[in-house]
Motif scaffolding. Structure first.
Motif, PDB file in Angstrom:
ATOM      1  N   TYR A   8      70.546  36.560 146.855  1.00 12.63           N
ATOM      2  CA  TYR A   8      71.601  37.549 147.090  1.00 12.63           C
ATOM      3  C   TYR A   8      71.764  38.487 145.907  1.00 12.63           C
ATOM      4  O   TYR A   8      72.282  39.571 146.048  1.00 12.63           O
ATOM      5  N   ASN A  47      69.303  40.035 144.256  1.00 15.16           N
ATOM      6  CA  ASN A  47      68.323  41.115 144.276  1.00 15.16           C
ATOM      7  C   ASN A  47      68.826  42.242 145.171  1.00 15.16           C
ATOM      8  O   ASN A  47      69.316  42.017 146.261  1.00 15.16           O
ATOM      9  N   SER A  48      68.679  43.522 144.712  1.00 19.42           N
ATOM     10  CA  SER A  48      69.097  44.660 145.528  1.00 19.42           C
ATOM     11  C   SER A  48      67.875  45.489 145.916  1.00 19.42           C
ATOM     12  O   SER A  48      66.827  45.409 145.289  1.00 19.42           O
ATOM     13  N   THR A  49      68.038  46.257 146.938  1.00 17.69           N
ATOM     14  CA  THR A  49      66.973  47.129 147.412  1.00 17.69           C
ATOM     15  C   THR A  49      67.536  48.531 147.556  1.00 17.69           C
ATOM     16  O   THR A  49      68.622  48.718 148.096  1.00 17.69           O
ATOM     17  N   SER A  50      66.795  49.506 147.076  1.00 18.85           N
ATOM     18  CA  SER A  50      67.192  50.913 147.225  1.00 18.85           C
ATOM     19  C   SER A  50      66.380  51.522 148.356  1.00 18.85           C
ATOM     20  O   SER A  50      65.171  51.348 148.413  1.00 18.85           O
ATOM     21  N   ILE A  51      67.065  52.240 149.224  1.00 21.45           N
ATOM     22  CA  ILE A  51      66.405  52.914 150.334  1.00 21.45           C
ATOM     23  C   ILE A  51      66.753  54.391 150.248  1.00 21.45           C
ATOM     24  O   ILE A  51      67.923  54.764 150.253  1.00 21.45           O
ATOM     25  N   GLN A  52      65.722  55.200 150.146  1.00 25.52           N
ATOM     26  CA  GLN A  52      65.927  56.639 150.079  1.00 25.52           C
ATOM     27  C   GLN A  52      66.127  57.177 151.489  1.00 25.52           C
ATOM     28  O   GLN A  52      65.424  56.792 152.426  1.00 25.52           O
TER      29      GLN A  52
END
Length: 166
Positions: free
Chosen positions: A20, A22-27
């Protein structure tokens, strides 16, 4: 055995917390295609009898969604209303064309007429970018013969309205 179970629970909860963390960036992107055009449903202007001064108009729409606006020119393929009979050879009548978009300055173009005056281009008129221009502005093209026809027969020219983004 109790220690082993407690240890296993602590290790598994540690892995769960790391998952939980870890983050993810979405453009997110979008692209609005560029549109710069002058259009009309009327593709023929009829000056009727050019032995006297006549005027004809066409309704157009000018649209350009470039933030910097648009540049417009007119191009006369014959340099005037050329005699279809070709006598005298390549003879054309002068005319004045005025392109007027609603709420914007007019672009005027007067062809010289005479002999051998093909492919003439008007000065360019630059129009600033605006929300109105981006959604489409009504315009009128008005053509009036300056010279009158001395000979019977047809006279014609093609005006090309050229628009490019600034």
């Amino acid at each position: 055995m109790k220690q082993l179970t407690v240890c296993a629970v602590l290790v598994s909860s540690t892995f769960a917390m790391q998952a939980y963390a870890n983050s993810t960036s979405i453009q997110v992107r979008a692209l609005n295609p560029s549109v710069c055009e002058i259009s009309s449903n009327q593709l023929l202007l009829d000056l009727k009898n050019p032995s006297t001064q006549q005027t004809a108009t066409a309704n157009l729409t000018m649209k350009c969604n470039d933030f910097n606006g648009a540049k417009v020119t007119m191009i006369s393929s014959q340099g005037g209303l050329e005699a279809d009979d070709g006598i005298p050879d390549d003879y054309s009548l002068s005319y004045k064309a005025t392109f007027t978009p609603t709420g914007l300055p007019s672009l005027e173009f007067t062809t010289p007429g005479g002999n051998g005056t093909n492919n003439l281009e008007s000065s360019a008129m630059s129009y600033p970018g605006s929300l109105d221009l981006a959604s489409g502005v009504a315009a009128v093209l008005e053509v009036t013969n300056v010279d009158t026809a001395p000979w019977a027969g047809g006279y014609s020219d093609t005006i090309t309205m050229n628009i490019t983004a600034n």
